[in-house]
Scaffold this active site. Structure first.
Site, PDB file in Angstrom:
ATOM      1  N   ASP A  66      -1.061 -19.148   0.168  1.00  0.00           N
ATOM      2  CA  ASP A  66       0.325 -18.698   0.241  1.00  0.00           C
ATOM      3  C   ASP A  66       1.201 -19.641   1.055  1.00  0.00           C
ATOM      4  OD1 ASP A  66      -0.952 -18.044   2.618  1.00  0.00           O
ATOM      5  OD2 ASP A  66      -0.694 -15.891   2.409  1.00  0.00           O
ATOM      6  N   ASN A 134      -2.960  -4.060   7.403  1.00  0.00           N
ATOM      7  CA  ASN A 134      -2.738  -3.056   6.347  1.00  0.00           C
ATOM      8  C   ASN A 134      -3.587  -3.329   5.101  1.00  0.00           C
ATOM      9  OD1 ASN A 134      -1.486  -5.274   5.263  1.00  0.00           O
ATOM     10  ND2 ASN A 134       0.570  -4.391   5.180  1.00  0.00           N
ATOM     11  N   HIS A 136      -3.772  -6.240   3.511  1.00  0.00           N
ATOM     12  CA  HIS A 136      -3.269  -7.257   2.588  1.00  0.00           C
ATOM     13  C   HIS A 136      -4.161  -8.492   2.613  1.00  0.00           C
ATOM     14  CE1 HIS A 136      -0.399  -9.135   5.819  1.00  0.00           C
ATOM     15  NE2 HIS A 136      -1.320 -10.033   5.576  1.00  0.00           N
ATOM     16  N   GLU A 141       0.716  -7.443  -0.527  1.00  0.00           N
ATOM     17  CA  GLU A 141       0.895  -6.251   0.296  1.00  0.00           C
ATOM     18  C   GLU A 141       0.391  -5.010  -0.456  1.00  0.00           C
ATOM     19  OE1 GLU A 141       1.695  -6.524   3.277  1.00  0.00           O
ATOM     20  OE2 GLU A 141       3.259  -8.019   3.605  1.00  0.00           O
TER      21      GLU A 141
HETATM   22  C1  GLP Z   1      -0.824 -13.596   7.075  1.00  0.00           C
HETATM   23  C2  GLP Z   1      -1.436 -14.441   5.986  1.00  0.00           C
HETATM   24  C3  GLP Z   1      -2.760 -13.888   5.536  1.00  0.00           C
HETATM   25  C4  GLP Z   1      -3.639 -13.629   6.741  1.00  0.00           C
HETATM   26  C5  GLP Z   1      -2.981 -12.603   7.632  1.00  0.00           C
HETATM   27  C6  GLP Z   1      -3.792 -12.287   8.873  1.00  0.00           C
HETATM   28  O1  GLP Z   1      -0.093 -12.525   6.623  1.00  0.00           O
HETATM   29  N1  GLP Z   1      -0.578 -14.578   4.852  1.00  0.00           N
HETATM   30  O2  GLP Z   1      -3.370 -14.801   4.645  1.00  0.00           O
HETATM   31  O3  GLP Z   1      -4.889 -13.179   6.328  1.00  0.00           O
HETATM   32  O4  GLP Z   1      -1.731 -13.118   8.042  1.00  0.00           O
HETATM   33  O5  GLP Z   1      -3.518 -13.220   9.868  1.00  0.00           O
HETATM   34  P1  GLP Z   1      -4.362 -13.410  11.165  1.00  0.00           P
HETATM   35  O6  GLP Z   1      -5.600 -14.124  10.777  1.00  0.00           O
HETATM   36  O7  GLP Z   1      -3.497 -14.251  12.056  1.00  0.00           O
HETATM   37  O8  GLP Z   1      -4.630 -12.058  11.714  1.00  0.00           O
END
Ligand code: GLP
Length: 239
Positions: A66, A134, A136, A141
């Site tokens: 992403d 959540n 995702h 989402e």
């Molecule tokens: C973002 C990214 C996701 C990631 C999530 C969790 O929203 N787009 O790909 O898995 O954050 O992030 P973190 O690893 O910092 O908790």
């Protein structure tokens, strides 16, 4: 699903060893990569192993999950910048083989082109995923169709709040992002999902034991034949 619960450092090392074996078996592997704080330890391990000559990325291709809309590649919070900073600039990968969605190209044809590029490379052999509190994955989402391909998403207030820790204020967090779809992710051959910390425990429980329902996007992974989940003791505390 195979679930491995261990310390934060041990899961990073175990996942890194998994990558080394995988790339040794398939030197031209196509890897799906993720951003966020979770994969940082894994990337640090891979840099170390690459510099020690244990693994080479010279024939590897990568596709990231992403990118924020409206952040230039040299913006410190863009995911392209993150990947350069945390991995690509420190390993022997060919920069031309690293793909991250372009946060400025949101036309339908550009989005379709990302899936086409993945297909033209033979599909993703090994996809890395983090998970949101959540449930995702990437920026898919809750409520995202399991049939989605690469698309533009509006980020939920919850996700913008969670990610605001990397920005000066929540107002600077982009409202939209481009991300691989659920179908794109499910089409990958192998998946490694990593989660660290208590705030991921519920999402991990719903992923492993919950109903397969778009309200927890990661729950669809129950239908994928080759998923390994690496969690630390906190993220695995509700299993
Ligand atoms: C973002 C990214 C996701 C990631 C999530 C969790 O929203 N787009 O790909 O898995 O954050 O992030 P973190 O690893 O910092 O908790």
């Amino acid at each position: 699903m195979k679930v491995i619960v261990d310390s934060r450092q041990n899961i990073a090392e175990a996942a890194a060893q998994g990558y080394v074996s995988f790339i040794q078996n398939k030197p031209n592997a196509v890897l799906g990569l993720a951003t966020g704080s979770t994969p940082e330890d894994l990337y640090a391990e891979l840099i170390k192993l690459c510099n020690q000559g244990e693994v080479t990325f010279k024939d590897v291709t990568t596709f990231n999950l992403d990118e924020y809309c409206g952040l230039a590649p040299d913006h410190p919070q863009s995911y392209r910048y993150f990947m350069q900073d945390k991995l690509f600039d420190h390993i022997d990968i060919n920069p031309r083989n690293t793909f991250v969605p372009d946060g400025f190209r949101t036309a339908e044809e550009d989005l379709v082109a990302y899936d086409r590029a993945i297909a033209e490379h033979g599909g993703i052999d090994l996809q890395l995923l983090g998970i949101g509190g959540n449930g995702h994955i990437a920026f898919n989402e809750p409520g995202t169709s399991f049939q989605s391909i690469t698309h533009m998403v509006e980020l939920t207030p919850e996700t913008r709040q969670a990610n605001s820790r990397f920005f000066n204020s929540i107002d600077e967090v982009p409202t939209h992002a481009i991300c691989m779809g659920m179908r794109t992710i499910m089409n990958t051959q192998n998946i490694i999902l990593m989660a660290i910390g208590k705030n991921k425990a519920e999402a991990i429980r719903n992923t492993v034991y919950g109903d397969i329902d778009p309200k927890c996007p990661a729950s669809v992974l129950q239908l994928h034949p080759n998923v390994t989940i690496f969690v630390d003791h906190e993220a695995g505390s509700l299993l």
